[in-house]
Design an enzyme around this catalytic site. Structure first.
Site, PDB file in Angstrom:
ATOM      1  N   GLU A   1      12.647   4.944  -1.011  1.00 15.48           N
ATOM      2  CA  GLU A   1      12.963   5.429   0.329  1.00 15.48           C
ATOM      3  C   GLU A   1      13.784   4.365   1.026  1.00 15.48           C
ATOM      4  OE1 GLU A   1       9.466   6.168   2.637  1.00 15.48           O
ATOM      5  OE2 GLU A   1       8.893   7.945   1.498  1.00 15.48           O
TER       6      GLU A   1
ATOM      7  N   HIS B   1      -2.667  -2.468   7.248  1.00  8.87           N
ATOM      8  CA  HIS B   1      -2.992  -1.045   7.153  1.00  8.87           C
ATOM      9  C   HIS B   1      -4.386  -0.711   7.652  1.00  8.87           C
ATOM     10  CE1 HIS B   1       0.772  -0.952   5.106  1.00  8.87           C
ATOM     11  NE2 HIS B   1       0.329  -1.786   4.197  1.00  8.87           N
TER      12      HIS B   1
ATOM     13  N   ARG C   1      -7.884  15.192   5.689  1.00  6.19           N
ATOM     14  CA  ARG C   1      -9.279  14.971   6.106  1.00  6.19           C
ATOM     15  C   ARG C   1      -9.311  14.841   7.615  1.00  6.19           C
ATOM     16  NH1 ARG C   1      -7.082   9.923   4.718  1.00  6.19           N
ATOM     17  NH2 ARG C   1      -7.107   8.514   6.520  1.00  6.19           N
TER      18      ARG C   1
HETATM   19  C1  MV4 Z   1       7.316   2.824   5.126  1.00  4.15           C
HETATM   20  C2  MV4 Z   1       7.666   1.866   6.089  1.00  4.15           C
HETATM   21  C3  MV4 Z   1       8.991   1.742   6.395  1.00  4.15           C
HETATM   22  N1  MV4 Z   1       9.918   2.490   5.747  1.00  4.15           N
HETATM   23  N2  MV4 Z   1       8.265   3.547   4.515  1.00  4.15           N
HETATM   24  C4  MV4 Z   1       2.782   1.666   4.724  1.00  4.15           C
HETATM   25  C5  MV4 Z   1       1.651   2.497   4.280  1.00  4.15           C
HETATM   26  C6  MV4 Z   1       2.230   3.687   3.616  1.00  4.15           C
HETATM   27  N3  MV4 Z   1       1.443   4.824   3.898  1.00  4.15           N
HETATM   28  C7  MV4 Z   1       3.590   3.788   4.193  1.00  4.15           C
HETATM   29  N4  MV4 Z   1       3.850   2.555   4.848  1.00  4.15           N
HETATM   30  C8  MV4 Z   1       5.065   2.304   5.316  1.00  4.15           C
HETATM   31  N5  MV4 Z   1       6.055   3.042   4.783  1.00  4.15           N
HETATM   32  C9  MV4 Z   1       9.526   3.369   4.838  1.00  4.15           C
HETATM   33  N6  MV4 Z   1      10.451   4.094   4.210  1.00  4.15           N
HETATM   34  C10 MV4 Z   1       6.647   1.138   6.705  1.00  4.15           C
HETATM   35  C11 MV4 Z   1       5.341   1.351   6.315  1.00  4.15           C
HETATM   36  C12 MV4 Z   1       4.356   0.542   6.961  1.00  4.15           C
HETATM   37  C13 MV4 Z   1       3.400   1.098   7.823  1.00  4.15           C
HETATM   38  C14 MV4 Z   1       3.315   2.453   8.065  1.00  4.15           C
HETATM   39  C15 MV4 Z   1       2.357   2.977   8.890  1.00  4.15           C
HETATM   40  C16 MV4 Z   1       1.456   2.131   9.518  1.00  4.15           C
HETATM   41  C17 MV4 Z   1       1.509   0.801   9.298  1.00  4.15           C
HETATM   42  C18 MV4 Z   1       2.473   0.249   8.447  1.00  4.15           C
HETATM   43  C19 MV4 Z   1       2.524  -1.118   8.239  1.00  4.15           C
HETATM   44  C20 MV4 Z   1       3.451  -1.645   7.411  1.00  4.15           C
HETATM   45  C21 MV4 Z   1       4.353  -0.821   6.754  1.00  4.15           C
END
Ligand code: MV4
Length: 503
Positions: free
Chosen positions: A200, A235, A291
């Site tokens: 991504e 997270h 959930r």
């Molecule tokens: C991302 C992102 C930035 N760009 N995807 C982290 C957990 C997983 N569920 C997806 N996550 C992320 N995906 C793209 N393309 C940043 C995160 C991310 C994040 C997302 C939600 C809540 C906290 C986070 C902390 C760090 C990174």
């Protein structure tokens, strides 16, 4: 409606479900492990079935034992709570095959959303805006470099079986791809037994905003607006709120519509959460959690809807009976997670006996917890001891109320992350609504002024304790009828205290 349900969980979420069930005249069966003999959920349920075993695998995760307990006690349905077996499609199928109702979404929907490549593909087909990137696995570093040219750097390498914070690698240029790809692939194999990866575009400073949805089994579905969940570290969310300061009525309508489209496309039923990354005024689908979530109470406080009640009604085949036009958002709600951890020691888990517990109260304050005095806090289960939730007519009022409620909270015997939450609530950028998913980590680091950061944390803890003591033991001046003016100020305060209240 059901007469009796089994709750395949423990802790505060088990109590949360028991409370609504009782209001609906439904009896509850609790299950418990060897470690949970004295746990509150066993005492609040009508029936408690010992599963034996002390590890989760031998108790709350043992599908056979859980289903047998339901059948033995005449339960008609199983509520999985969150964690444990809640997003396990195989378990959901076994529950229905045993002739029990599953209080959750259809197993097929759990499965589609559990695979991040399949869910992205489905969402793209459904017309849900996704983060730019691939909808097929990428097999090797060379193919990844080629695909990345089309997507644009920085790139996030993710595991198809990941989600919720596991297995994401960031690549800034082609030269970094090969090693990042191999690391990510190795981690995916060892963590999930599934090495499939996809790419991504990496969004640098996003906010994490999610939409609560609910679908019945008759084609009905509504959304309950969004939750702002950006205040997290590694997270683990610390503070959640409803609504988000960056979402206006128009955008809420748009995100809600998209979230409903996502659910309808996979024939969703029950409660779910559609997660988005929000950046530069645009939102992109990230994943769907199949959930009820930890932070559901902030939505309940603002909409006035009991989401567990709706889950039970849907599972019992009742139609929602209302439409989107009936959902009204009123005021603002904030939740702080109370975790047994030490913010001054890198948030390491804190263990001990809860020798003291004073619960906050008063108007528009809710404490969802299974804590009790004398409880042993160990390392067997999740460190989340509970959640403090407040409602206010607006965000400012909710922040002030949360600070007041945190000052009343006294957990003795283990350290909690509450002082860190207080420091966030007092931070000008948080108050201004100016933050993203990196906010908490940047607050902690704060180098090269790390000294300043430490002092700020120490001051927050000091004020927290001070306020707590003050609430419990009024100073002599107050006992004599004096009322402290303005905010608790720490210099003022210690001087007055040493004066013996002669101010
Ligand atoms: C991302 C992102 C930035 N760009 N995807 C982290 C957990 C997983 N569920 C997806 N996550 C992320 N995906 C793209 N393309 C940043 C995160 C991310 C994040 C997302 C939600 C809540 C906290 C986070 C902390 C760090 C990174």
């Amino acid at each position: 409606m059901f007469n009796r349900i089994l709750i395949a969980n423990r802790g505060e979420i088990a109590l949360r479900v028991i409370r609504t069930a009782r209001e609906m005249g439904i009896e509850c069966v609790a299950i418990y492990s060897e470690k949970d003999k004295k746990a509150l959920h066993t005492r609040m349920a009508h029936v408690a079935v010992p599963l034996g075993g002390s590890s989760p695998a031998e108790s709350y995760l043992d599908a056979e034992k859980v289903i047998a307990a339901a059948l033995e006690t005449g339960a008609e349905a199983i509520h999985p709570g969150y964690g444990f077996l809640s997003e396990n499609a195989t378990f959901a199928r076994r529950v229905t095959e045993a002739g029990l109702a599953w209080i959750g979404p259809p197993p097929d929907a759990i499965e589609v959303m559990g695979d991040k490549i399949i869910s992205r593909r489905a969402m793209k087909k459904a017309g849900v805006p996704c983060v730019p990137g691939l909808v097929d696995p990428v097999d090797d570093p060379a193919a990844a470099v080629e695909a990345a040219e089309g997507i644009g750097y920085p790139i996030a390498i993710k595991a198809a079986a990941g989600g919720g914070g596991k297995g994401i690698r960031i690549v800034h240029e082609a030269a970094e791809m090969a090693s990042a790809f191999r690391t990510a692939s190795g981690e995916a194999v060892s963590a999930f037994g599934d090495g499939r990866l996809y790419l991504e575009r990496y969004l640098d400073r996003p906010r994490h905003i999610e939409v609560q949805v609910m679908f019945d089994k008759h084609g009905g579905g509504v959304h309950f607006g969004e939750r702002e969940c950006s205040i997290q570290r590694r997270h683990q969310k610390l503070i959640e709120e409803c609504p988000s300061v960056v979402i206006d009525e128009r955008l809420r309508g748009k995100m809600g519509e998209v979230a409903l489209r996502a659910g309808h496309y996979v024939n969703y039923e029950g409660a779910g959460t559609v997660e988005f990354l929000w950046a530069d005024g645009e939102f992109h689908f990230l994943e769907m959690n199949t959930r009820l979530q930890v932070e559901h109470p902030v939505t309940e406080m603002v909409t006035g809807v009991d989401l567990v009640r709706e889950q039970l009604r849907v599972a019992a085949n009742e139609p929602l009976g209302y439409g989107q036009e009936h959902i009204r958002m009123n005021g603002h709600s904030i939740e702080v997670r109370i975790n047994a951890e030490d913010p001054l020691a890198g948030f390491l888990p804190s263990v001990g006996t809860l020798h003291n517990l004073r619960a906050p109260g008063g108007p528009w304050v809710r404490l969802d917890t299974a804590m009790y005095r004398g409880m042993e806090v160990g390392l067997d289960y999740d460190p989340m001891l509970g959640k403090l939730i407040v409602w206010g007519a607006n965000r400012e009022q909710a922040i002030e109320r949360m600070k007041r409620a945190l000052a009343e909270l006294n957990v003795g015997g283990v350290r909690t992350g509450a002082p860190a939450a207080l420091a966030v609530l007092e931070h000008p950028d948080f108050v201004a609504g100016d933050f993203d998913t990196h906010f908490l980590e940047s607050m902690e680091l704060a180098p090269p002024e790390e000294y300043e950061g430490l002092v700020a944390a120490a001051a927050a803890i000091f004020r927290h304790n001070q306020a707590r003591r003050r609430a419990l033991e009024p100073r002599a001046s107050e006992r004599a009828g004096w009322v402290a003016r303005g905010r608790a100020d720490f210099t003022n305060h210690s001087r007055r205290a040493t004066n013996g209240g002669g101010a």
